[in-house]
Design an enzyme around this catalytic site. Structure first.
Site, PDB file in Angstrom:
ATOM      1  N   HIS A   1       0.806  -1.216   0.000  1.00  0.00           N
ATOM      2  CA  HIS A   1       0.000   0.000   0.000  1.00  0.00           C
ATOM      3  C   HIS A   1       0.840   1.268   0.000  1.00  0.00           C
ATOM      4  O   HIS A   1       0.362   2.323  -0.420  1.00  0.00           O
ATOM      5  CB  HIS A   1      -0.942   0.018   1.215  1.00  0.00           C
ATOM      6  N   GLY A   2       2.067   1.201   0.469  1.00  0.00           N
ATOM      7  CA  GLY A   2       2.890   2.398   0.472  1.00  0.00           C
ATOM      8  C   GLY A   2       4.218   2.182   1.155  1.00  0.00           C
ATOM      9  O   GLY A   2       4.375   1.267   1.975  1.00  0.00           O
TER      10      GLY A   2
END
Length: 520
Positions: free
Chosen positions: A322-323
């Site tokens: 996700h990041g």
């Protein structure tokens, strides 16, 4: 370019759909590819070369794997090459800055000189198209789909603009038949328009309004307990309506072009365990992680410890997807930990009487997880958690009250009412009754020539009248004109159309419409 923008609504989409339906069927995939590249290049033209390069590389790897044979040693070598190159591309553009910054924090604490790395810009959508490329070459290796020899179709699959920036995570094996041939009907197009409008309203009317509220609460330097919980609940609703809204728009756009994409959300906030939550939240990603990561790690085929380890590692890496931030890693670990705990305790086998308690606990665990998911860094997350669980004053701070608007409060209440309504409707939903009640089943108006015909027979005078058949509470037959039975549907569609129009006006008037997926 994003879906919730005037240039997409009033320029790109109508021009594309016009050209799409005017073109012949054999040219539609090529037109879709060109339009998707234009859509992507609207952000950055130079990264289009990277995008096309990754596509051509995986197309070539797929051919090499297909030529080597299913699950052969040669095919395995080609697969390893493909996956390694894909992960290196993703790792460089998405995680190089994070890795160097983290390393510099360590070495500078020992008085060493930090490494210097020019900031690397993250190509939008790289996480989605990399995962889809990896799933394709793995499926070819496993024999789940043949290697395609049509570069245009494969490139269109990777680039298809409805899902490019926010999902769902698609699989070539699920769509290959639709790329070869798909049906286009007025009903399917209308269904797509309805689905797109639903998603647009979710995103612009609800999520964007809640975004300002959540952002302000998370930005407070000294939040009260009330501030922190308000921000956490606002973000919980914002993220769902934003993400599911984009998925609805993507699915709707796909239907307009004759595609059927997989569903991506299924009322996740009614879940009674974290395990169930991941069957309902971002379904395309959770199933991807299961099929291509968890199973590859060994799944539940080893010892109990290995199963728990595989669950934890899958969610840890899912969080990192996700990041590039420690906040996402911890969020993934949080969910991985609870998945392992639930499996160990056998939560899903608990008595039904505990279902309400299970729902409350699950929802709280999800909300707590969203706090660190939303926080810009660990310091902000700690500040929010400290305020949430210090159980100080529940009153909002003066600064928060000064910025809070009636529209934000009303939208937050509306969001949770919508979640409750649709969640409870699904939770208690029973199949629609297709047979007459017992009282009517014994009447003279029911045919007696077999189980399949146990339906009410319309009187002669009603023949040819497209009347809807209903039952009163006593079981008596009630005949009503078809337009009357359609009133709830028509009212719902009219309300959706009005909300969509209001959302378009709101989009034109507002200056703030956050895009949450730049890190993907």
């Amino acid at each position: 370019m994003v879906f919730s923008s005037n240039v997409f609504l009033f320029l790109f989409l109508p021009v594309f759909l016009g050209l799409y339906y005017l073109s012949g069927e054999r040219y539609r995939n090529l037109l879709l590819l060109i339009a998707s590249y234009v859509f992507y290049a609207w952000w950055r033209v130079d990264f289009l070369l990277l995008f096309a390069g990754v596509t051509v590389f995986n197309y070539w790897i797929g051919l090499r794997i297909g030529a080597a044979g299913v699950r052969t040693r040669a095919a395995q070598r080609w697969l390893i090459l493909g996956v390694v190159v894909d992960l290196c591309v993703l790792g460089y553009f998405k995680y190089a800055n994070f890795g160097v910054d983290s390393l510099n924090e360590i070495i500078t604490s020992f008085g060493m000189q930090p490494f210097v790395l020019t900031h690397i810009l993250l190509p939008i959508g790289i996480s989605f198209y990399t995962f889809e490329s990896i799933s394709y070459i793995i499926d070819v290796y496993r024999g789940d789909t043949p290697a395609t020899h049509n570069l245009i179709d494969f490139a269109a699959f990777v680039a298809i603009f409805p899902h490019l920036i926010a999902g769902p995570v698609l699989r070539f094996k699920d769509l290959v038949d639709q790329f070869n041939h798909r049906t286009h009907t007025v009903d399917k197009f209308a269904e797509g328009c309805t689905r797109f409008m639903q998603g647009f309203v979710k995103k612009v009317f609800i999520a964007d309004t809640l975004a300002a509220l959540a952002d302000h609460c998370f930005a407070l330097q000294n939040p009260t307990t009330g501030d922190a919980w308000l921000g956490a609940l606002a973000y919980t609703a914002q993220l769902y309506f934003d993400f599911s809204g984009y998925s609805d728009m993507a699915i709707g756009l796909g239907l307009m072009m004759g595609f059927r994409f997989m569903e991506n959300f299924n009322q996740p906030y009614i879940s009674q365990s974290i395990t169930e939550f991941w069957r309902r939240w971002h379904i395309s990603l959770s199933t991807w992680l299961r099929d291509y990561l968890y199973i590859s790690l060994g799944g539940n085929r080893g010892s109990t410890f290995q199963t728990y380890r595989n669950l934890f590692l899958t969610m840890l890496l899912g969080g990192l997807w996700h990041g590039a931030n420690f906040t996402y890693i911890i969020w993934g670990a949080w969910h991985g930990m609870w998945l392992a705990i639930e499996r160990a305790l056998g939560v899903n086998a608990a008595p039904r009487v505990l279902n309400p308690l299970k729902w409350v606990i699950t929802f709280l665990l999800v909300v707590i997880g969203w706090v660190i998911f939303r926080a810009e860094n660990l310091q902000v997350a700690w500040r929010m958690y400290e305020a949430m669980f210090s159980f100080g004053t529940w009153q909002l701070s003066e600064l928060n009250r000064a910025n809070l608007t009636g529209l934000q409060v009303g939208t937050l209440v509306l969001a949770y009412l919508v979640l409750a309504f649709f969640g409870l409707r699904q939770f208690y939903n029973q199949p629609l009754q297709t047979k007459a009640p017992k009282a009517a089943a014994n009447s003279d108006e029911v045919a007696a020539d077999g189980p399949a015909s146990a339906q009410p027979r319309a009187p002669r005078e009603a023949a040819g009248d497209p009347a809807a058949i209903a039952y009163s509470p006593s079981g008596a037959l009630v005949y009503q004109p078809s337009w009357l039975s359609q009133l709830p549907v028509l009212a719902t569609r009219l309300a959706l159309l009005l909300l969509f129009a209001a959302s378009v006006l709101k989009l034109s008037a507002q200056s703030y419409s956050p895009f949450l997926y730049f890190q993907f």
